[in-house]
Motif scaffolding. Sequence first.
Motif, PDB file in Angstrom:
ATOM      1  N   VAL A  99       0.843  -1.192   0.000  1.00  6.93           N
ATOM      2  CA  VAL A  99       0.000   0.000   0.000  1.00  6.93           C
ATOM      3  C   VAL A  99       0.884   1.251   0.000  1.00  6.93           C
ATOM      4  O   VAL A  99       0.649   2.198  -0.753  1.00  6.93           O
ATOM      5  CB  VAL A  99      -0.940  -0.020   1.209  1.00  6.93           C
ATOM      6  N   LEU A 100       1.929   1.222   0.818  1.00  9.68           N
ATOM      7  CA  LEU A 100       2.817   2.385   0.887  1.00  9.68           C
ATOM      8  C   LEU A 100       3.468   2.651  -0.480  1.00  9.68           C
ATOM      9  O   LEU A 100       3.543   3.797  -0.927  1.00  9.68           O
ATOM     10  CB  LEU A 100       3.897   2.153   1.949  1.00  9.68           C
ATOM     11  N   GLU A 101       3.887   1.571  -1.146  1.00 11.65           N
ATOM     12  CA  GLU A 101       4.486   1.756  -2.474  1.00 11.65           C
ATOM     13  C   GLU A 101       3.464   2.300  -3.459  1.00 11.65           C
ATOM     14  O   GLU A 101       3.773   3.146  -4.293  1.00 11.65           O
ATOM     15  CB  GLU A 101       5.054   0.423  -2.980  1.00 11.65           C
ATOM     16  N   ASN A 102       2.228   1.823  -3.343  1.00  8.78           N
ATOM     17  CA  ASN A 102       1.163   2.353  -4.184  1.00  8.78           C
ATOM     18  C   ASN A 102       1.021   3.856  -3.983  1.00  8.78           C
ATOM     19  O   ASN A 102       0.874   4.613  -4.940  1.00  8.78           O
ATOM     20  CB  ASN A 102      -0.163   1.664  -3.855  1.00  8.78           C
ATOM     21  N   LEU A 103       1.084   4.272  -2.718  1.00 14.26           N
ATOM     22  CA  LEU A 103       0.930   5.696  -2.432  1.00 14.26           C
ATOM     23  C   LEU A 103       2.139   6.488  -2.937  1.00 14.26           C
ATOM     24  O   LEU A 103       2.001   7.594  -3.443  1.00 14.26           O
ATOM     25  CB  LEU A 103       0.738   5.910  -0.928  1.00 14.26           C
ATOM     26  N   ARG A 104       3.313   5.903  -2.801  1.00  9.44           N
ATOM     27  CA  ARG A 104       4.516   6.580  -3.309  1.00  9.44           C
ATOM     28  C   ARG A 104       4.416   6.793  -4.813  1.00  9.44           C
ATOM     29  O   ARG A 104       4.784   7.840  -5.328  1.00  9.44           O
ATOM     30  CB  ARG A 104       5.758   5.738  -3.015  1.00  9.44           C
ATOM     31  N   LEU A 105       3.896   5.748  -5.496  1.00 11.06           N
ATOM     32  CA  LEU A 105       3.772   5.869  -6.955  1.00 11.06           C
ATOM     33  C   LEU A 105       2.790   6.969  -7.347  1.00 11.06           C
ATOM     34  O   LEU A 105       2.802   7.443  -8.477  1.00 11.06           O
ATOM     35  CB  LEU A 105       3.343   4.530  -7.557  1.00 11.06           C
ATOM     36  N   GLY A 106       1.940   7.372  -6.397  1.00  9.49           N
ATOM     37  CA  GLY A 106       1.048   8.482  -6.682  1.00  9.49           C
ATOM     38  C   GLY A 106       1.811   9.759  -6.971  1.00  9.49           C
ATOM     39  O   GLY A 106       1.359  10.595  -7.747  1.00  9.49           O
ATOM     40  N   VAL A 107       2.965   9.916  -6.331  1.00  9.28           N
ATOM     41  CA  VAL A 107       3.731  11.162  -6.517  1.00  9.28           C
ATOM     42  C   VAL A 107       5.099  10.958  -7.159  1.00  9.28           C
ATOM     43  O   VAL A 107       5.797  11.917  -7.457  1.00  9.28           O
ATOM     44  CB  VAL A 107       3.946  11.924  -5.182  1.00  9.28           C
ATOM     45  N   ASP A 108       5.485   9.702  -7.382  1.00  9.62           N
ATOM     46  CA  ASP A 108       6.813   9.459  -7.951  1.00  9.62           C
ATOM     47  C   ASP A 108       6.997  10.167  -9.283  1.00  9.62           C
ATOM     48  O   ASP A 108       8.045  10.747  -9.558  1.00  9.62           O
ATOM     49  CB  ASP A 108       7.026   7.956  -8.162  1.00  9.62           C
ATOM     50  N   PHE A 109       5.975  10.105 -10.117  1.00  6.52           N
ATOM     51  CA  PHE A 109       6.146  10.619 -11.476  1.00  6.52           C
ATOM     52  C   PHE A 109       5.144  11.709 -11.814  1.00  6.52           C
ATOM     53  O   PHE A 109       4.996  12.097 -12.952  1.00  6.52           O
ATOM     54  CB  PHE A 109       6.049   9.471 -12.487  1.00  6.52           C
ATOM     55  N   ILE A 110       4.430  12.178 -10.803  1.00  7.71           N
ATOM     56  CA  ILE A 110       3.511  13.290 -11.045  1.00  7.71           C
ATOM     57  C   ILE A 110       3.941  14.423 -10.125  1.00  7.71           C
ATOM     58  O   ILE A 110       4.149  14.222  -8.933  1.00  7.71           O
ATOM     59  CB  ILE A 110       2.060  12.876 -10.753  1.00  7.71           C
ATOM     60  N   GLN A 111       4.076  15.555 -10.731  1.00  2.00           N
ATOM     61  CA  GLN A 111       4.554  16.704  -9.981  1.00  2.00           C
ATOM     62  C   GLN A 111       3.538  17.056  -8.904  1.00  2.00           C
ATOM     63  O   GLN A 111       2.357  17.219  -9.175  1.00  2.00           O
ATOM     64  CB  GLN A 111       4.713  17.864 -10.955  1.00  2.00           C
ATOM     65  N   GLN A 112       4.020  17.182  -7.704  1.00  2.00           N
ATOM     66  CA  GLN A 112       3.136  17.498  -6.608  1.00  2.00           C
ATOM     67  C   GLN A 112       3.114  19.002  -6.414  1.00  2.00           C
ATOM     68  O   GLN A 112       4.135  19.664  -6.533  1.00  2.00           O
ATOM     69  CB  GLN A 112       3.645  16.820  -5.348  1.00  2.00           C
ATOM     70  N   ARG A 113       1.922  19.541  -6.179  1.00  2.00           N
ATOM     71  CA  ARG A 113       1.902  20.979  -5.944  1.00  2.00           C
ATOM     72  C   ARG A 113       0.918  21.260  -4.844  1.00  2.00           C
ATOM     73  O   ARG A 113      -0.159  20.669  -4.829  1.00  2.00           O
ATOM     74  CB  ARG A 113       1.568  21.709  -7.230  1.00  2.00           C
ATOM     75  N   PRO A 114       1.269  22.111  -3.878  1.00  2.00           N
ATOM     76  CA  PRO A 114       2.601  22.679  -3.754  1.00  2.00           C
ATOM     77  C   PRO A 114       3.565  21.615  -3.252  1.00  2.00           C
ATOM     78  O   PRO A 114       3.143  20.683  -2.567  1.00  2.00           O
ATOM     79  CB  PRO A 114       2.393  23.774  -2.686  1.00  2.00           C
ATOM     80  N   ALA A 115       4.810  21.751  -3.601  1.00  2.00           N
ATOM     81  CA  ALA A 115       5.802  20.758  -3.184  1.00  2.00           C
ATOM     82  C   ALA A 115       5.741  20.598  -1.663  1.00  2.00           C
ATOM     83  O   ALA A 115       5.830  21.552  -0.927  1.00  2.00           O
ATOM     84  CB  ALA A 115       7.190  21.191  -3.627  1.00  2.00           C
ATOM     85  N   LYS A 116       5.526  19.407  -1.244  1.00  2.00           N
ATOM     86  CA  LYS A 116       5.341  19.147   0.172  1.00  2.00           C
ATOM     87  C   LYS A 116       6.162  17.913   0.481  1.00  2.00           C
ATOM     88  O   LYS A 116       6.384  17.084  -0.387  1.00  2.00           O
ATOM     89  CB  LYS A 116       3.861  18.877   0.422  1.00  2.00           C
ATOM     90  N   PHE A 118       6.911  14.222   1.467  1.00  2.00           N
ATOM     91  CA  PHE A 118       6.094  13.025   1.274  1.00  2.00           C
ATOM     92  C   PHE A 118       5.377  12.645   2.566  1.00  2.00           C
ATOM     93  O   PHE A 118       4.175  12.400   2.575  1.00  2.00           O
ATOM     94  CB  PHE A 118       6.960  11.867   0.774  1.00  2.00           C
ATOM     95  N   ASP A 119       6.123  12.637   3.678  1.00  2.00           N
ATOM     96  CA  ASP A 119       5.554  12.199   4.951  1.00  2.00           C
ATOM     97  C   ASP A 119       4.355  13.042   5.355  1.00  2.00           C
ATOM     98  O   ASP A 119       3.367  12.540   5.858  1.00  2.00           O
ATOM     99  CB  ASP A 119       6.609  12.277   6.070  1.00  2.00           C
ATOM    100  N   ARG A 120       4.483  14.347   5.105  1.00  2.00           N
ATOM    101  CA  ARG A 120       3.414  15.241   5.536  1.00  2.00           C
ATOM    102  C   ARG A 120       2.150  14.975   4.726  1.00  2.00           C
ATOM    103  O   ARG A 120       1.051  14.876   5.259  1.00  2.00           O
ATOM    104  CB  ARG A 120       3.854  16.699   5.383  1.00  2.00           C
ATOM    105  N   ARG A 121       2.327  14.851   3.417  1.00  2.00           N
ATOM    106  CA  ARG A 121       1.181  14.604   2.562  1.00  2.00           C
ATOM    107  C   ARG A 121       0.565  13.242   2.886  1.00  2.00           C
ATOM    108  O   ARG A 121      -0.658  13.086   2.889  1.00  2.00           O
ATOM    109  CB  ARG A 121       1.607  14.671   1.079  1.00  2.00           C
ATOM    110  N   LEU A 122       1.437  12.269   3.160  1.00  2.00           N
ATOM    111  CA  LEU A 122       0.964  10.939   3.508  1.00  2.00           C
ATOM    112  C   LEU A 122       0.034  11.006   4.720  1.00  2.00           C
ATOM    113  O   LEU A 122      -1.046  10.414   4.728  1.00  2.00           O
ATOM    114  CB  LEU A 122       2.153  10.025   3.797  1.00  2.00           C
ATOM    115  N   GLU A 123       0.462  11.778   5.730  1.00  2.00           N
ATOM    116  CA  GLU A 123      -0.370  11.919   6.926  1.00  2.00           C
ATOM    117  C   GLU A 123      -1.734  12.506   6.578  1.00  2.00           C
ATOM    118  O   GLU A 123      -2.774  12.020   7.017  1.00  2.00           O
ATOM    119  CB  GLU A 123       0.330  12.821   7.959  1.00  2.00           C
ATOM    120  N   GLU A 124      -1.729  13.553   5.754  1.00  2.00           N
ATOM    121  CA  GLU A 124      -2.990  14.200   5.386  1.00  2.00           C
ATOM    122  C   GLU A 124      -3.920  13.219   4.693  1.00  2.00           C
ATOM    123  O   GLU A 124      -5.115  13.157   4.976  1.00  2.00           O
ATOM    124  CB  GLU A 124      -2.727  15.388   4.445  1.00  2.00           C
ATOM    125  N   VAL A 125      -3.356  12.438   3.757  1.00  2.00           N
ATOM    126  CA  VAL A 125      -4.181  11.513   3.000  1.00  2.00           C
ATOM    127  C   VAL A 125      -4.685  10.375   3.890  1.00  2.00           C
ATOM    128  O   VAL A 125      -5.846   9.988   3.820  1.00  2.00           O
ATOM    129  CB  VAL A 125      -3.399  10.973   1.776  1.00  2.00           C
TER     130      VAL A 125
END
Lengths: 243, 304, 286
Positions: A99-116, A118-125
Amino acid sequence: MSVTAKSLTATGLVAGYGGQPVLRGVSFTAHAGEILTVVGPNGSGKSTLIKTVLGLIRPIEGRILLDEEDITPLSPSQRANAGIGYVPQEANVFPNMTVLENLRLGVDFIQQRPAKRFDRRLEEVLDLFPEIRPKLSTRAGLLSGGQRQMVAMASALMPEPFLLALDEPSAGLSPRNAELLFKIISRIARTGVTLFLIEQNTRLGLGASDTGLVLVSGEVKLSGTASDILGNPAIRRLYLGGA
Amino acid sequence: MIPYLIATLSVVVIFTLAGLALNLQWGMGGLVNFGLFGFYMLGAYICGLLVVRWGLNPLVAMTLAILTTAAISALVSLISIRLSEDYLAIVTLGFAECIRLFISYEDWLTFGTLGVSGITRPFAGLVSAQWSDLAFIILAISALCVVYVVLSLVSASPFGRLMRATRDDPDIVGSLGRSVLTIRLRSFALGGAILGLAGSLHAFYYGYIDPTQFTPIITAYAFMAVVVGGRGSNPGVLLAAFVLVFVLEGSRFLVDYVPGLDGATLASLRLIAVGTALVVLLIIKPAGFGRERPTVRAGSDLKN
Amino acid sequence: MGQLLVNGLTTGLILALPALALALSFSVLRFANYAIGSYVTVGAFVTWWANVALALPFWVAAIIGSVAVASLAVSIDALVYRHMRERSGLTLLVASMGVAIALENVVRLFAGNSPRSFDVPVARPQRFFDIRVNQEQLIILITVLGALILVWLVFRFTRLGRAMRAVADNAALASVRGIARGRVIAVVWALSGGLSALAGVLIGLDTSIEPQMGWNYLLPIFTAAILGGIASPMAAVAGALVLGMAEEVSTLFLPPHYRMIVAFVIMAALLMLRPWGLFGTKWVQR
């Protein structure tokens, strides 16, 4: 409330798979931060519509705008980077990855905005989907259908998209899980994301939405607030089994 | 000149048979047989050994070789017939290599690397030695004609259409209650029979066989014939086999005209050309130069 | 018995690299690359050329060989396979056979048919508890383990590794998640070519090299990959070790030239009984 959401506008979409177009001039607007649900019978063009929004099908005519930006010429991956998240109906996770790898792949190749971070965004999600928090190191393929749907939505939300497109999110879920899912969808909308979904379950889908769109034979039969559509006698007769 | 023509024609006929067999298996049936040379070798050895070791009548030996090769083909295809076609490719290749090893080392049965010599041709008692080649070519051409007619009939028959349907979409054929397994098994066995025949003719033509005559190059040439001729098209493969053998045989003479070109270099160059041509054709002309005869959609056969 | 184990391990370790390479390209592209044997051969010969003709140190030559075949595999994909992505797997299969024939004979054209050996100093074998382990076997052990650990680390912990596994797992979703399939495929081919070439080098170190070598290894490579479950790269390594041991043990009751038959019998039994591999989990297949 909606600080990052953007509106989605389609004007005069004509699209299909070569030859006869399936969509014959579809226009609509999903306002920033609201939930728009497209309903309609099988073969009405719902899936063609969502594929056109995502760029998997190029429209023959018409334009698609994200706020003011014309995204019609963009490829699917460019649209992903422009801020459109997508949750397919089936095969929506990487089953042999955690599951964690799935979530990482959410942002691995898509630009995240605003740049945050990973850990912080993970918590929010994960706050949106508390059920998957204990499953982070489980292989996604081993989860239940409902949990997989959540993982899929969570990965699509990782890059903080302006718009999240869901392809029949309640398909294959138990009634209880489907209700839970739509509660989560409402919560997602409140975090400042526009939601665009197509749905088989008319009552549940429209019940959780702000705006509804009834598609029949590739044309918009009816559009308006979701409650108006649910109250429309013709629609009640057609899709909600009388009463 | 005449002897040379007959010699070349013999090679053409044998080679065409191998091409037609592959066209049935791969072209029409979607079954990739990378071990084609193994089945061909098996046919040659069964026929040759039956004649030399047990003194069987050559025609009887040939018949037995055809039947046995067909049966063994069926068995080999059974190994992976339930799986996707990728597996059949490696299974046949593995089988062919094993056959070659077995024949090379089991001298007690196969004479090993010494080879089998003194294989008499059919009707050897009836025709004098000077007409032997002519008699052989008549036999070979008759065999080719029979095979060609049989294949044309198969191709146009409901079974042929089922084969193509299975190649294009095994799931649909399966869902309509037809056994994909049986269809594949039968087409592979029939192809095996033709390879057994081709191998037998090889043994008769040369009169002597040894393991070095049978290499994956035979497989490569057969694939080349089918790709050039157009998958599924019997006339295309027939024509392609003729052209290819003439080109490949003809290239032998290059050694005499190009200075510094020796046999080994030429062999390498020729195979580089075959490999490259195979790839290029698959990219730019995947349907080949012949055409599979359009038939009624397989659906109509599935119903009755 | 201990000696048998050491030899089996060596065979298995050498096989592990191309088996991993084959499973890697299969998992991402769903196509069984029959040219893998010729990548092994070309790798060995490029290394030999750098080592003997250019008189470079052996390890430098090995790197040159691996990099050369990595680029070769990427170019072949760009020239050949890329144009066939939408075709059936069978067409690709036959095309890869064409590639194999062409490459093997290019090697023959330049190197002739005779076997060759690398220019490496001969060292005395070491003895551990009565088991003879020669210098070459130690080099093979260290090289293969090093390469495998490296690949595993990349797979497990890098963005690129996740991308490769994601494309293998669900290609459609991977593209939705912004992964450029073309780039991943190029990396997979580079890795696949490099690992195969390295195997060719190690085979040369263990015995000798000749243009036919890759062809002879084709069946064991496929068997090892199928043992592991052909779509799971790391399991292919385990498959290779099992096959290496089995081949070595079989020499107790079969003449050594029948190792190929051992591989074939194992593969046939597996395909009939457990087509998803000894270690793989059952996956959907036609």
